[in-house]
Write an enzyme that holds these catalytic residues in place. Structure first.
Site, PDB file in Angstrom:
ATOM      1  N   GLU A 139      12.669 -35.615  27.097  1.00 11.08           N
ATOM      2  CA  GLU A 139      11.345 -35.635  27.732  1.00 11.08           C
ATOM      3  C   GLU A 139      11.025 -34.314  28.417  1.00 11.08           C
ATOM      4  O   GLU A 139       9.884 -33.838  28.365  1.00 11.08           O
ATOM      5  CB  GLU A 139      11.253 -36.790  28.725  1.00 11.08           C
ATOM      6  N   HIS A 172       4.742 -43.933  28.165  1.00 12.42           N
ATOM      7  CA  HIS A 172       5.628 -44.976  28.678  1.00 12.42           C
ATOM      8  C   HIS A 172       5.054 -46.383  28.477  1.00 12.42           C
ATOM      9  O   HIS A 172       5.756 -47.379  28.707  1.00 12.42           O
ATOM     10  CB  HIS A 172       5.939 -44.727  30.156  1.00 12.42           C
TER      11      HIS A 172
END
Length: 217
Positions: A139, A172
């Site tokens: 990420e 997410h």
């Protein structure tokens, strides 16, 4: 001046996408009574390969922008910003974002994404390697070094942080946009402050590990 996406950036994005979708292929090929295990271990393998690939790509990175062209702070300062400053700053930001989401936006305090991960880790402790290490590494390379870094010279630091943080939050998939955006904004700040992607990686890994340990112990 025309902004060109580097080969390293494209490769990192491709490895990120492969890591996300490879477990789906593994599950589809697995027997029905083994699909849960296939999902867990398939994700561990794909995320681990993705993280290692990005670390290797970063060693010979051709990403060029104001952040990568600026000298990094010394390693001692990177650890200071990553741990001493980064962890409290992320936790504080997360706390205030949670308050706003609950009192103003009416969102539940629990993140569905986090709860699902906790359930998986409870049954398969080895999955913690994804949550604590491999996930944060990927990420930070994708959302900070590639996306934030690419936008940095186009929109400026604030604009780049806002856009990359919103993308990070939406990825997410659980509705806590402000929470994830606020955390991402801190990671962007740490990267721009130290000019070293290791800084937000350290903070992200430490924070995720801390949450896991506090939750279970």
């Amino acid at each position: 001046m025309k902004k060109i996406v580097s080969h390293t950036s494209i490769s990192m994005l491709l490895f990120y996408l492969i890591a996300q979708f490879l477990p789906v292929l593994i599950i589809s090929a697995a027997p029905k009574n083994f699909q849960t295990e296939a999902s867990i271990y398939g994700t561990i393998v794909s995320f681990s390969l993705g993280a290692v690939a990005m670390l290797l790509l970063n060693r010979k990175s051709n990403i060029k922008n104001s952040l990568t062209s600026s000298p990094s702070l010394p390693l001692k300062s990177v650890f200071y910003w990553g741990i001493v400053v980064g962890i409290p700053l992320v936790l504080l930001t997360q706390y205030f974002a949670n308050i706003i989401e609950i009192l103003v936006l009416g969102l539940p305090i629990d993140s569905i994404n986090t709860q699902n991960i906790l359930l998986i880790v409870e049954s398969y402790p080895i999955y913690m390697i994804i949550v604590s290490i491999m996930g944060p590494i990927m990420e930070e390379f994708v959302f900070r070094k590639v996306i934030f870094g690419f936008l940095y010279d186009i929109t400026g630091g604030i604009g780049a942080a806002v856009i990359s943080s919103l993308i990070f939050a939406f990825m997410h998939f659980d509705g806590h946009i402000l929470l994830y955006s606020a955390m991402s904004f801190v990671f962007c700040f740490l990267y721009s402050k130290t000019k070293n992607i290791a800084t937000p990686i350290i903070t992200h890994i430490a924070m995720n590990t801390l949450v896991m340990l506090v939750t279970f112990f």
